[in-house]
Design a protein around this motif. Structure first.
Motif, PDB file in Angstrom:
ATOM      1  N   UNK A 278       5.455   3.922 -32.141  1.00  0.00           N
ATOM      2  CA  UNK A 278       4.857   5.216 -31.804  1.00  0.00           C
ATOM      3  C   UNK A 278       3.390   5.276 -32.219  1.00  0.00           C
ATOM      4  N   UNK A 279       3.088   4.723 -33.379  1.00  0.00           N
ATOM      5  CA  UNK A 279       1.707   4.747 -33.852  1.00  0.00           C
ATOM      6  C   UNK A 279       0.811   3.854 -33.007  1.00  0.00           C
ATOM      7  N   UNK A 280       1.340   2.688 -32.584  1.00  0.00           N
ATOM      8  CA  UNK A 280       0.550   1.814 -31.704  1.00  0.00           C
ATOM      9  C   UNK A 280       0.268   2.503 -30.377  1.00  0.00           C
ATOM     10  N   UNK A 281       1.254   3.222 -29.862  1.00  0.00           N
ATOM     11  CA  UNK A 281       1.047   3.953 -28.605  1.00  0.00           C
ATOM     12  C   UNK A 281      -0.040   5.010 -28.764  1.00  0.00           C
ATOM     13  N   UNK A 284      -3.366   3.188 -28.688  1.00  0.00           N
ATOM     14  CA  UNK A 284      -3.710   2.748 -27.335  1.00  0.00           C
ATOM     15  C   UNK A 284      -4.274   3.886 -26.490  1.00  0.00           C
ATOM     16  N   UNK A 285      -4.004   5.106 -26.879  1.00  0.00           N
ATOM     17  CA  UNK A 285      -4.553   6.231 -26.134  1.00  0.00           C
ATOM     18  C   UNK A 285      -6.019   6.489 -26.414  1.00  0.00           C
ATOM     19  N   UNK A 286      -6.588   5.820 -27.424  1.00  0.00           N
ATOM     20  CA  UNK A 286      -8.001   5.981 -27.759  1.00  0.00           C
ATOM     21  C   UNK A 286      -8.719   4.666 -27.477  1.00  0.00           C
ATOM     22  N   UNK A 287      -9.881   4.742 -26.823  1.00  0.00           N
ATOM     23  CA  UNK A 287     -10.597   3.551 -26.375  1.00  0.00           C
ATOM     24  C   UNK A 287     -12.028   3.556 -26.901  1.00  0.00           C
ATOM     25  N   UNK A 288     -12.534   2.353 -27.156  1.00  0.00           N
ATOM     26  CA  UNK A 288     -13.962   2.125 -27.386  1.00  0.00           C
ATOM     27  C   UNK A 288     -14.519   1.551 -26.096  1.00  0.00           C
ATOM     28  N   UNK A 289     -15.353   2.266 -25.339  1.00  0.00           N
ATOM     29  CA  UNK A 289     -15.776   1.814 -24.002  1.00  0.00           C
ATOM     30  C   UNK A 289     -16.487   0.473 -24.047  1.00  0.00           C
ATOM     31  N   UNK A 290     -16.280  -0.296 -22.996  1.00  0.00           N
ATOM     32  CA  UNK A 290     -16.917  -1.598 -22.879  1.00  0.00           C
ATOM     33  C   UNK A 290     -18.433  -1.463 -22.830  1.00  0.00           C
ATOM     34  N   UNK A 324      -4.643 -11.946 -30.727  1.00  0.00           N
ATOM     35  CA  UNK A 324      -4.654 -10.502 -30.662  1.00  0.00           C
ATOM     36  C   UNK A 324      -3.863 -10.003 -29.459  1.00  0.00           C
ATOM     37  N   UNK A 325      -3.102  -8.941 -29.674  1.00  0.00           N
ATOM     38  CA  UNK A 325      -2.383  -8.288 -28.586  1.00  0.00           C
ATOM     39  C   UNK A 325      -2.885  -6.865 -28.370  1.00  0.00           C
ATOM     40  N   UNK A 326      -3.161  -6.173 -29.463  1.00  0.00           N
ATOM     41  CA  UNK A 326      -3.728  -4.830 -29.393  1.00  0.00           C
ATOM     42  C   UNK A 326      -5.017  -4.836 -30.213  1.00  0.00           C
ATOM     43  N   UNK A 327      -6.127  -5.296 -29.631  1.00  0.00           N
ATOM     44  CA  UNK A 327      -7.371  -5.413 -30.403  1.00  0.00           C
ATOM     45  C   UNK A 327      -7.939  -4.043 -30.752  1.00  0.00           C
ATOM     46  N   UNK A 328      -7.982  -3.717 -32.009  1.00  0.00           N
ATOM     47  CA  UNK A 328      -8.492  -2.414 -32.418  1.00  0.00           C
ATOM     48  C   UNK A 328      -9.414  -2.586 -33.609  1.00  0.00           C
ATOM     49  N   UNK A 329     -10.201  -1.572 -33.838  1.00  0.00           N
ATOM     50  CA  UNK A 329     -11.084  -1.486 -35.004  1.00  0.00           C
ATOM     51  C   UNK A 329     -11.457  -0.023 -35.186  1.00  0.00           C
ATOM     52  N   UNK A 366      -6.864   7.950 -37.847  1.00  0.00           N
ATOM     53  CA  UNK A 366      -7.456   8.716 -36.747  1.00  0.00           C
ATOM     54  C   UNK A 366      -8.689   8.043 -36.162  1.00  0.00           C
ATOM     55  N   UNK A 367      -9.294   7.094 -36.881  1.00  0.00           N
ATOM     56  CA  UNK A 367     -10.494   6.427 -36.375  1.00  0.00           C
ATOM     57  C   UNK A 367     -10.188   5.123 -35.647  1.00  0.00           C
ATOM     58  N   UNK A 368      -8.932   4.701 -35.600  1.00  0.00           N
ATOM     59  CA  UNK A 368      -8.582   3.452 -34.944  1.00  0.00           C
ATOM     60  C   UNK A 368      -8.558   3.631 -33.424  1.00  0.00           C
ATOM     61  N   UNK A 369      -9.072   2.637 -32.702  1.00  0.00           N
ATOM     62  CA  UNK A 369      -9.114   2.693 -31.239  1.00  0.00           C
ATOM     63  C   UNK A 369      -9.113   1.269 -30.688  1.00  0.00           C
ATOM     64  N   UNK A 370      -8.693   1.130 -29.438  1.00  0.00           N
ATOM     65  CA  UNK A 370      -8.664  -0.164 -28.755  1.00  0.00           C
ATOM     66  C   UNK A 370     -10.053  -0.484 -28.215  1.00  0.00           C
ATOM     67  N   UNK A 371     -10.523  -1.708 -28.464  1.00  0.00           N
ATOM     68  CA  UNK A 371     -11.822  -2.164 -27.969  1.00  0.00           C
ATOM     69  C   UNK A 371     -11.644  -2.705 -26.550  1.00  0.00           C
ATOM     70  N   UNK A 372     -12.207  -2.018 -25.551  1.00  0.00           N
ATOM     71  CA  UNK A 372     -12.041  -2.436 -24.153  1.00  0.00           C
ATOM     72  C   UNK A 372     -12.751  -3.750 -23.869  1.00  0.00           C
TER      73      UNK A 372
END
Length: 519
Positions: A278-281, A284-290, A324-329, A366-372
């Motif tokens: 649930x937390x990974x989902x 994944x809803x938050x993105x860092x734009x390419x 990496x499968x869900x690259x986040x930072x 709350x600051x974690x997001x997926x790097x596009x």
């Protein structure tokens, strides 16, 4: 006259309290917390005088707070209740308490059978706090659980035990708390044991350094310590698997601690647990734009104080060392390197520190997001690729595509040169220009082994002289290529030295001049 006697008794208690405790009383009842000790005492006294007849409920709440913080559990029954207030009793003690029965003989410090909530509506809470009736804000929520309701009575106070150990018994019957029926090992709702060192919240989880928990005689294995002197580095204890949900069964919970220098407070809550999926989902809803990533890379490359060069981006998680499968930072991180969201959450589930594993800065959930940008690199590269090269302009390529000058391998065609370009290398004993292997002085010479890639060289290392035949375009022979990297110890022929002759004394045929002693 009872008014004066009640207030005078409370004034004597206020004289014994510390400045911090007085501020806590003021904060609990909406009074200002600034000023010296005498100012705080006068402020609380005035609140008692104003509310004694005008608002008996507030008067009793302030009185309960003073006695709770001071640790006074006796003598309250001797105080007369405010006029118009009906007394309530428990365990033979009669005193007024609009918030419910108050346990004067146990370890609880808050009124029992009340709800503790988040809202600002006035209602029954622990002394002086205003909470809404179905939630609790004594402890902070975390991404892994959400507090639903309190069970098991008021928080249980753990007195200071500097030299001994102490056990706090807690009883829990499922029939007394219907919300327990929602809890189960395979269900999202759990019964959790919380511990903190403050009476007001929200606060972080903090257990005594030496403590243990038993439920119905079974030891509960849990990391209670966390990081030293860092509250919030551990989780509340899930005791659901050890409870027996039969309506009439009384569950016995024992919290044992020792060698403490401050008070702790233990409570039971029904919480809703959140799985890592649930937390990974949610991440994944938050993105860092390419585009923003490329813009940051170009901005750093254009810095006049920095020499712009290509950089390598690892596609492996620094925590699990897998791809990496869900690259986040964190959105506040200044690096492009990512970590895997699932691996990071699994680590925080064991001990929550919420520090970035790359820059070690605080990175809340709350600051974690997926790097596009990194996600695109992962999608366009094979699973065997472990790193890529990023140019200063933001373009990336694999290491196999990196352009490096390659040395062409010599072939038989490329080694054909003119006959007069043949080389002969002679040992350090002399030099021979005719290739006969002997110097003018008659000493033997050694030559570096010569090898031919064309197949016409002499493998034994003999020196070849310059041919005297005329050049011919069709009769050119391939040149000799000399490998200077070979070890002379492996390929050179051993040096054959002349055998030593035995010395037989002076020969009779040798004539020495006579020796004349002139002295």
């Amino acid at each position: 006259m009872s008014s004066n006697s009640d207030i005078r008794a409370l004034e004597r208690i206020l004289q014994t309290l510390l400045n911090k405790q007085l501020q806590q009383i003021c904060s609990s009842h909406g009074l200002k917390t600034g000023g010296v000790k005498a100012t705080l005492q006068d402020r609380i006294k005035n609140a008692l005088l104003e509310n004694y007849q005008a608002n008996p409920a507030d008067f009793n709440a302030i009185r309960s707070t003073i006695q709770s913080i001071a640790g006074v559990n006796t003598g309250q029954q001797n105080m007369a209740p405010p006029r118009g207030a009906a007394p309530q009793g428990q365990n033979g003690h009669s005193f007024y308490n609009p918030h419910g029965s108050y346990n004067v003989g146990g370890s609880g410090i808050y009124p029992q059978n009340n709800s503790y909530g988040n809202g600002g509506a006035a209602g029954g809470t622990y002394p002086g706090a205003s909470r809404s009736p179905h939630t609790d804000k004594l402890f902070k929520n975390t991404p892994f659980y959400t507090i639903e309701s309190r069970i098991g009575g008021a928080p249980h106070q753990c007195q200071v035990m500097s030299n001994h150990r102490n056990t706090i018994p807690i009883t829990l019957k499922a029939s007394d708390y219907p919300e327990i029926n929602r809890c189960g090992t395979s269900l999202p709702f759990k019964v959790m044991l919380f511990c903190g060192s403050q009476t007001t919240g929200p606060q972080e989880i903090e257990f005594p350094h030496q403590s243990e928990i038993k439920v119905n005689g079974e030891d509960v294995k849990h990391n209670l310590r966390g990081l030293k002197n860092k509250p919030g580095s551990t989780h509340p204890v899930d005791i659901t698997p050890f409870l027996r949900m039969k309506p009439a069964y009384i569950n016995n919970i024992e919290f044992t601690y020792a060698l403490t220098t401050k008070k702790y407070y233990v409570s039971l809550f029904v919480c809703k647990a959140h799985s890592i999926d649930d937390l990974v989902a949610r991440i994944k809803g938050k993105k860092i734009p390419k585009a923003s990533v490329i813009r940051d890379i170009s901005k750093k490359a254009n810095d006049p104080d920095v020499v712009a060069t290509s950089q390598k981006l690892s596609l492996l998680c620094p925590l699990s060392y897998t791809r990496l499968k869900f690259p986040c930072r964190g959105t506040a991180c200044n690096h492009i390197q990512c970590f895997d969201a699932r691996s990071f959450l699994q680590l925080q589930e064991q001990g929550p520190t919420w520090n970035c594993p790359i820059c070690y800065n605080l990175t809340p959930f709350d600051t974690l997001a997926i790097d596009e940008y990194v996600q695109e690199v992962l999608d366009k590269t094979p699973s065997s690729e472990s790193k890529v090269v990023i140019e200063p302009n933001g373009q990336w390529r694999t290491e196999a595509e990196e352009s490096e000058p390659s040395q062409p391998r010599p072939t038989a065609r490329s080694t054909k040169i003119e006959d007069d370009d043949d080389l002969s290398i002679i040992g350090s004993f002399g030099f021979s220009g005719n290739g006969n292997g002997a110097s003018a002085g008659g000493r033997n010479t050694l030559s570096t082994p010569q090898r031919s890639l064309g197949g016409s060289g002499t493998p034994n290392g003999d020196v070849r002289g310059t041919p005297s035949t005329q050049r011919s375009g069709s009769n050119k022979r391939p040149s000799e290529v000399i490998d200077l990297t070979l070890s002379s110890d492996e390929d050179d022929e051993p040096i054959v030295r002349a055998p030593k002759r035995q010395y037989l004394g002076p020969s009779e045929t040798l004539n020495f001049p006579p020796y004349n002693n002139q002295f």
